[in-house]
Design a protein around this motif. Sequence first.
Motif, mmCIF file in Angstrom:
data_model
loop_
_atom_site.group_PDB
_atom_site.id
_atom_site.type_symbol
_atom_site.label_atom_id
_atom_site.label_comp_id
_atom_site.label_asym_id
_atom_site.label_seq_id
_atom_site.Cartn_x
_atom_site.Cartn_y
_atom_site.Cartn_z
ATOM 1 N N UNK A 69 -3.610 -10.796 6.367
ATOM 2 C CA UNK A 69 -2.901 -11.301 5.181
ATOM 3 C C UNK A 69 -2.403 -10.157 4.316
ATOM 4 N N UNK A 70 -1.299 -10.398 3.665
ATOM 5 C CA UNK A 70 -0.782 -9.414 2.716
ATOM 6 C C UNK A 70 -1.672 -9.464 1.471
ATOM 7 N N UNK A 71 -1.918 -8.291 0.857
ATOM 8 C CA UNK A 71 -2.770 -8.255 -0.338
ATOM 9 C C UNK A 71 -2.055 -8.942 -1.500
ATOM 10 N N UNK A 72 -2.729 -9.852 -2.212
ATOM 11 C CA UNK A 72 -2.092 -10.468 -3.384
ATOM 12 C C UNK A 72 -1.712 -9.388 -4.404
ATOM 13 N N UNK A 73 -0.516 -9.500 -4.946
ATOM 14 C CA UNK A 73 -0.050 -8.535 -5.944
ATOM 15 C C UNK A 73 0.806 -7.430 -5.374
ATOM 16 N N UNK A 74 0.827 -7.308 -4.031
ATOM 17 C CA UNK A 74 1.650 -6.274 -3.396
ATOM 18 C C UNK A 74 3.113 -6.695 -3.443
ATOM 19 N N UNK A 157 0.326 -16.052 3.042
ATOM 20 C CA UNK A 157 -0.239 -17.410 3.027
ATOM 21 C C UNK A 157 -0.195 -17.998 1.611
ATOM 22 N N UNK A 158 0.565 -17.342 0.717
ATOM 23 C CA UNK A 158 0.505 -17.733 -0.693
ATOM 24 C C UNK A 158 1.005 -19.157 -0.946
ATOM 25 N N UNK A 265 -3.984 -6.572 -11.338
ATOM 26 C CA UNK A 265 -5.169 -6.106 -10.623
ATOM 27 C C UNK A 265 -4.782 -5.115 -9.530
ATOM 28 N N UNK A 266 -3.692 -5.434 -8.839
ATOM 29 C CA UNK A 266 -3.221 -4.574 -7.736
ATOM 30 C C UNK A 266 -2.821 -3.198 -8.279
ATOM 31 N N UNK A 274 1.151 1.647 -6.359
ATOM 32 C CA UNK A 274 1.987 0.589 -6.936
ATOM 33 C C UNK A 274 3.332 1.153 -7.397
ATOM 34 N N UNK A 275 3.313 2.333 -8.017
ATOM 35 C CA UNK A 275 4.567 2.947 -8.491
ATOM 36 C C UNK A 275 5.461 3.296 -7.292
#
Length: 326
Positions: A69-74, A157-158, A265-266, A274-275
Amino acid sequence: VIEVLEPALAETRRQIAWAKKTLERAKLDTRRVLAALAKTGRTRLRRDQWLWEPLDRVPRCVRATPLVRVRPGKLAHRLADGPGTPGAVGEFFHHLTGSELATMELYARCSYEHPSMPEEFHQDYSRVTWDEARHADLALRMAKKYGLPFGSMTIDVSAYETNYQYLTCKPGTRQELLWRLLIQGTFQESLIIEGFPLQAKKMRFAKCEDAARVPDVLAEEEVAHVAIALKWARYLCDGDKERVMEVRERAHLYQHQQVMEFRRRYVAEDPDRAIAETEKLQAYGKAARKRFPFSIKVYVNREARRSAGFTEPEITQIVNWGYFFP
Ligand SMILES: [Fe+2]
Ligand SMILES: [Fe+2]
């Protein structure tokens, strides 16, 4: 359309053949059951004998290895291939496969978890569930054809997991069902109406004609799905269109805040990463504007939204959220 429906028809034929074969084996049992029913004098099964109260809750969808799964917030999932390339087409369909599967599961649960809804609701959502399965199958084939078989990237899967339950709704209630239908059914899926024709245009530009037909067809089919979600959302609000809008406003705000929270959070976990991802995404957007000889801005399609059953204030409500231009 024929090219899209033919594989679906072949798949349905395969499934019917499987069912016939399986039933053949079960024939003896079936005869015994029918004979027993005939003895009792009952020719119809009571509803609760074939549509029962849900036995469980499933907040997370099951995905077996090697699916990750892709990380939430990515934000930027991959973006390895430049805009307007066959690789970008593959990435689009890979992502879409995950969303269609998750959407299919969400709607199947909506029907399963609410046996007391009218017969027509179950018929509608059985059909929508089958449509989503067909969409997933189409996307899966295209992803593979364009070099990214399902699982070769992280999967999303969001559509299921952010809509299965809400902190604001009691689990299993009709209010929860209403929120699912409003967010996924009348909002998220409605974005396809405007978004996918542009995707098709980009694919045609990349000379991927076969791929381009899929988002075109999906954009048309989603109009019917939105209409169905709208119909049942109104049913759950006793036909009060104002209330539908009020609840949609609240549900959208809630979901927006959730998305922002995941992102916060991410970013907090690893700000540099993230940047770097944000910069990559911005550079990709710039490259896309340069690559395509047409505007890639998305504008509201009022006509299609009207045909899905939206009122003018409802169209304006979604326009005001800023996902496309008025
Ligand atoms: Fe779909
Ligand atoms: Fe749909």
